[in-house]
Design an enzyme around this catalytic site. Structure first.
Site, PDB file in Angstrom:
ATOM      1  N   GLU A 250      22.905 -15.058   0.578  1.00  0.00           N
ATOM      2  CA  GLU A 250      21.800 -14.442   1.313  1.00  0.00           C
ATOM      3  C   GLU A 250      20.968 -15.540   1.949  1.00  0.00           C
ATOM      4  OE1 GLU A 250      19.679 -12.147  -1.578  1.00  0.00           O
ATOM      5  OE2 GLU A 250      21.270 -10.654  -1.734  1.00  0.00           O
ATOM      6  N   LYS A 252      17.912 -17.688   2.361  1.00  0.00           N
ATOM      7  CA  LYS A 252      16.821 -18.029   1.450  1.00  0.00           C
ATOM      8  C   LYS A 252      15.569 -18.148   2.310  1.00  0.00           C
ATOM      9  CE  LYS A 252      15.490 -21.014  -2.305  1.00  0.00           C
ATOM     10  NZ  LYS A 252      14.087 -20.991  -1.900  1.00  0.00           N
ATOM     11  N   ARG A 257       7.276 -14.790  -3.109  1.00  0.00           N
ATOM     12  CA  ARG A 257       8.067 -13.769  -3.767  1.00  0.00           C
ATOM     13  C   ARG A 257       7.180 -12.583  -4.096  1.00  0.00           C
ATOM     14  NH1 ARG A 257      12.517 -15.097  -8.183  1.00  0.00           N
ATOM     15  NH2 ARG A 257      13.237 -13.018  -8.682  1.00  0.00           N
ATOM     16  N   GLU A 303      11.126 -11.363  -0.462  1.00  0.00           N
ATOM     17  CA  GLU A 303      10.335 -12.530  -0.089  1.00  0.00           C
ATOM     18  C   GLU A 303       9.514 -12.155   1.135  1.00  0.00           C
ATOM     19  OE1 GLU A 303      10.570 -15.237  -2.012  1.00  0.00           O
ATOM     20  OE2 GLU A 303       9.857 -16.936  -0.816  1.00  0.00           O
ATOM     21  N   PHE A 344      15.491  -8.230  -1.456  1.00  0.00           N
ATOM     22  CA  PHE A 344      16.801  -8.714  -1.923  1.00  0.00           C
ATOM     23  C   PHE A 344      17.251  -8.110  -3.248  1.00  0.00           C
ATOM     24  CE2 PHE A 344      13.733 -12.234  -2.881  1.00  0.00           C
ATOM     25  CZ  PHE A 344      13.734 -12.139  -4.269  1.00  0.00           C
ATOM     26  N   ARG A 421      16.353 -18.383 -16.060  1.00  0.00           N
ATOM     27  CA  ARG A 421      16.951 -19.193 -15.008  1.00  0.00           C
ATOM     28  C   ARG A 421      18.405 -19.424 -15.376  1.00  0.00           C
ATOM     29  NH1 ARG A 421      14.460 -22.131 -11.333  1.00  0.00           N
ATOM     30  NH2 ARG A 421      12.488 -22.301 -12.442  1.00  0.00           N
ATOM     31  N   LYS A 427      20.495 -21.671  -5.788  1.00  0.00           N
ATOM     32  CA  LYS A 427      19.853 -21.962  -4.506  1.00  0.00           C
ATOM     33  C   LYS A 427      20.453 -23.225  -3.919  1.00  0.00           C
ATOM     34  CE  LYS A 427      16.015 -23.766  -7.215  1.00  0.00           C
ATOM     35  NZ  LYS A 427      14.698 -23.457  -7.754  1.00  0.00           N
TER      36      LYS A 427
HETATM   37  P1  ATP Z   1      11.977 -21.291  -8.683  1.00  0.00           P
HETATM   38  O1  ATP Z   1      11.640 -19.865  -8.367  1.00  0.00           O
HETATM   39  O2  ATP Z   1      13.469 -21.504  -8.755  1.00  0.00           O
HETATM   40  O3  ATP Z   1      11.235 -21.883  -9.837  1.00  0.00           O
HETATM   41  P2  ATP Z   1      10.494 -21.999  -6.325  1.00  0.00           P
HETATM   42  O4  ATP Z   1       9.547 -20.856  -6.473  1.00  0.00           O
HETATM   43  O5  ATP Z   1       9.931 -23.336  -6.073  1.00  0.00           O
HETATM   44  O6  ATP Z   1      11.501 -22.175  -7.534  1.00  0.00           O
HETATM   45  P3  ATP Z   1      12.792 -22.156  -4.802  1.00  0.00           P
HETATM   46  O7  ATP Z   1      13.326 -23.099  -5.778  1.00  0.00           O
HETATM   47  O8  ATP Z   1      12.635 -22.654  -3.425  1.00  0.00           O
HETATM   48  O9  ATP Z   1      11.420 -21.549  -5.192  1.00  0.00           O
HETATM   49  O10 ATP Z   1      13.728 -20.862  -4.815  1.00  0.00           O
HETATM   50  C1  ATP Z   1      13.594 -19.692  -5.529  1.00  0.00           C
HETATM   51  C2  ATP Z   1      12.811 -18.662  -4.750  1.00  0.00           C
HETATM   52  O11 ATP Z   1      13.415 -18.351  -3.514  1.00  0.00           O
HETATM   53  C3  ATP Z   1      12.721 -17.299  -5.388  1.00  0.00           C
HETATM   54  O12 ATP Z   1      11.790 -17.267  -6.425  1.00  0.00           O
HETATM   55  C4  ATP Z   1      12.323 -16.426  -4.224  1.00  0.00           C
HETATM   56  O13 ATP Z   1      10.925 -16.416  -4.101  1.00  0.00           O
HETATM   57  C5  ATP Z   1      12.876 -17.140  -3.015  1.00  0.00           C
HETATM   58  N1  ATP Z   1      13.910 -16.421  -2.249  1.00  0.00           N
HETATM   59  C6  ATP Z   1      14.020 -16.445  -0.916  1.00  0.00           C
HETATM   60  N2  ATP Z   1      15.062 -15.733  -0.491  1.00  0.00           N
HETATM   61  C7  ATP Z   1      15.640 -15.198  -1.590  1.00  0.00           C
HETATM   62  C8  ATP Z   1      16.778 -14.357  -1.791  1.00  0.00           C
HETATM   63  N3  ATP Z   1      17.530 -13.907  -0.792  1.00  0.00           N
HETATM   64  N4  ATP Z   1      17.085 -14.035  -3.075  1.00  0.00           N
HETATM   65  C9  ATP Z   1      16.331 -14.468  -4.102  1.00  0.00           C
HETATM   66  N5  ATP Z   1      15.256 -15.266  -3.965  1.00  0.00           N
HETATM   67  C10 ATP Z   1      14.903 -15.638  -2.722  1.00  0.00           C
END
Ligand code: ATP
Length: 597
Positions: A250, A252, A257, A303, A344, A421, A427
């Site tokens: 998907e 990102k 979120r 998101e 998502f 996790r 990702k």
């Molecule tokens: P994490 O949530 O892994 O601790 P983070 O908040 O810093 O880290 P990233 O590491 O950049 O964020 O990636 C995870 C986040 O990506 C998810 O929590 C969500 O908010 C976002 N995201 C964006 N697109 C999607 C998608 N298609 N499916 C799931 N999450 C997505």
């Protein structure tokens, strides 16, 4: 239960920095307690009155608390203020002043239920005259408190309780006090918590119905679920390999979120990643979700990103952060920064929880219940089974304004794992392809006074990652670069509630900052590379004995991670895997673009 017992436990908790000891103190504390006191004690110990997601706040500023202390102790207000300034803690000052006065010994001892009820009344007081009401309730309460009780009441009210009890330690203590203390029991308690986000509720069920009773604790519309989290891999081939050769990719999206709860009746509620309610900031999403979800109730996840509604182009994330915490001017900002929710996942639909279904089934369900609108759309997805298709999709995602791709496992057992996790979601971001490491969300655990142009204010900050296994914060860098004047001005304000006189419990570092901070503020930083360090303590001993991981040339990106609590910051385990993938990339045989930095 007498409040004095709780205060005694807090004194013992304050005196230790060892997690095991904290767990024992907490387990001993809660073992004899039964509902409803049990929930009250658990909330209070975290500095809360209700589960965090309910957002109940006391609304007592320092000045109000000082007035209440003056009233309760008969001291003059300026005197209270002066003493508090000297001691740096109005709580200790209260204890000192209460110790001086002669208490009316006819007072009934304070009960947990009574203190909790008074604090709840303080929180509930709203509108004209409420300030006076808050002061009066607090003053009365303090007038009946012993010095030690008064100290903790004041600290609670000001949000500066320093007992350092976090969710993970409470879960340990519950397993020890009411279960057999075994890992499996702990995991079952945690998973009930992940689904309900309410420790009071979980503890109540545990005491009343035992560990097996927890299986019945489920998801409810209106009560946020702790989000499922993703692991990372350094390249798309490894992503596919992890997923068994085939995965749903998907876009990102880089935004906020959002977990959307759409009940059959009543208002739609939106929760952030750290389960704060953010409905008021996105009224247009609240409205369009009603239209988009044909047959509520439902719980969706997506998101939220800024979007140009004319061109449909995704805008940089910074735009949407302008809307966070915004109460005034909302109509104008709404127009200036339109947002779109890319959905998502679905966790609840058709009157039942669906989070246990496999991902492909959930996606199909999502497609069947969602009628996309301008502002509520489906996340773009494609199922791929080879690296070439994955790469093409990744490039398409970047071109569309995404920051990379999220791979989702299609294997059996790909349920939504609340609060966990794992490699069911992976990702993969653009930065990895440039050989640089990902950004890191660090918790401020200390501050250093500035020099030169920054004299008289903080000039650098000690950052730590979180180690969930030991429930502690391990330093990985000192960062002073990347702060513009506005942000530098903002830092003391943000940090004030977390200032501590001595090293707070659960902080591991070889540095001594000018001012210690209790974990609270989370910053996003980038750096050149991760190296081994004798001073920093992240993942210490994992790569080499006595060495921790440190970030070289750290730089604040300008992004405050207000959507993350301290325990949601980057973990030391993640840092370690970033270090390892960096080492792999740097290895000449890997054919990558060379060493990072
Ligand atoms: P994490 O949530 O892994 O601790 P983070 O908040 O810093 O880290 P990233 O590491 O950049 O964020 O990636 C995870 C986040 O990506 C998810 O929590 C969500 O908010 C976002 N995201 C964006 N697109 C999607 C998608 N298609 N499916 C799931 N999450 C997505």
């Amino acid at each position: 239960m007498h409040f004095a017992e709780l205060a005694r436990a807090y004194e013992r908790l304050e005196a230790t920095t060892k997690r095991l000891e904290m767990r024992t103190i907490l387990a001993d504390l809660v073992r004899p307690i039964r509902p409803p006191d049990l929930a009250r004690v658990l909330y209070l110990s975290q500095g809360l009155l209700r589960p965090e997601y309910e957002g109940v706040e006391l609304g007592v500023a320092d000045s109000l608390a000082r007035r209440a202390v003056a009233l309760a102790t008969g001291a003059e207000e300026p005197d209270v203020a002066r003493r508090a300034k000297e001691s740096g803690d109005l709580g200790s000052t209260t204890a000192e002043l209460l110790g001086k006065g002669r208490r009316l010994d006819a007072n009934e001892p304070l009960s947990v239920a009574g203190v909790y009820a008074d604090l709840s009344r303080i929180a509930a007081a709203k509108g004209p005259g409420s300030q006076e009401e808050k002061v009066a309730i607090l003053a009365q309460l303090l007038g009946r408190a012993t010095p030690v009780e008064g100290k903790f009441v004041v600290r609670f009210v000001l949000g500066t309780l320093r007992v350092g009890v976090r969710e993970m330690t409470i879960l340990d203590a519950l397993a020890e006090a009411f279960g057999d203390g075994a890992k499996a029991t702990r995991a079952r308690i945690e998973s009930a918590f992940n689904l309900t986000s309410d420790l009071g509720l979980v503890a109540g069920v545990l005491v009343d119905r035992g560990v097996d009773g927890l299986e019945k604790v489920g998801v409810e519309v209106g009560r946020p679920i702790r989000p499922m989290l993703a692991e990372r891999e350094p390249d798309l081939a490894s992503v596919l390999e992890r997923m068994g050769g085939r995965a749903a990719l998907e876009y990102k999206y880089d935004g906020l979120r959002v977990q959307a709860h759409v009940p059959a009746r009543g208002p739609v509620r939106l929760f952030s990643r750290r389960l704060e309610e953010i409905s008021a900031q996105f009224p247009e999403l609240v409205e369009e979700l009603r239209t988009a979800v044909g047959s509520p109730p439902a719980i969706l996840e997506g998101e939220c990103v800024p979007i140009d509604l004319d061109t449909d182009e995704i805008q940089p994330f910074q735009e949407v952060s302008r809307r966070r915490g915004r109460k005034h001017d909302l109509a104008r900002v709404q127009e200036e920064v339109p947002v779109c929710l890319f959905v998502f996942d679905v966790l609840y639909a058709g009157s039942e929880p669906v989070y246990l279904k496999d991902f492909a089934e959930r996606r199909a369900l999502l497609e069947s219940i969602l009628r996309p609108t301008d502002r509520v759309r489906l996340a773009v997805q494609e199922v791929v089974a080879d690296v070439a298709s994955a790469t093409r999709f990744f490039e398409q995602a970047i071109a569309a304004g995404g920051e990379g791709v999220m791979a989702k496992s299609l294997k059996d057992g790909s349920a939504y794992r609340a609060g966990a996790r794992g490699y069911w979601w992976i990702k993969y971001k653009r930065e990895y392809t440039a050989g640089l490491s990902d950004s890191i969300d660090g918790v401020v655990v200390g501050a250093f006074l500035g020099r030169g142009r920054r004299a008289g204010r903080y000039g650098a900050f000690l950052l730590a990652v979180y180690d969930p296994e030991h429930d502690r914060f391990e330093s990985f860098c000192k960062v002073g670069t990347g702060f513009d004047d506005a942000r530098l001005e903002e830092m003391p304000k943000r940090l004030r509630p977390f200032e501590a006189d001595a090293a707070p419990a659960g902080i591991e570092t070889g540095l001594v900052p000018d001012r210690w901070m209790r974990p609270g503020v989370v910053l996003e930083v980038r750096g050149a590379e991760l190296t081994l360090s004798p001073i920093h303590r992240a993942a210490r001993g994992e790569v080499r004995p006595e060495a921790g991981l440190a970030l070289r040339f750290p730089r604040f990106t300008g992004r405050f991670r207000d959507d993350k609590g301290p325990t949601e910051a980057t973990t030391s385990g993640e840092l370690l895997s970033m270090y390892r993938s960096q080492v792999r990339q740097a290895a000449p045989s890997s054919g990558s673009e060379g060493a990072p930095g």
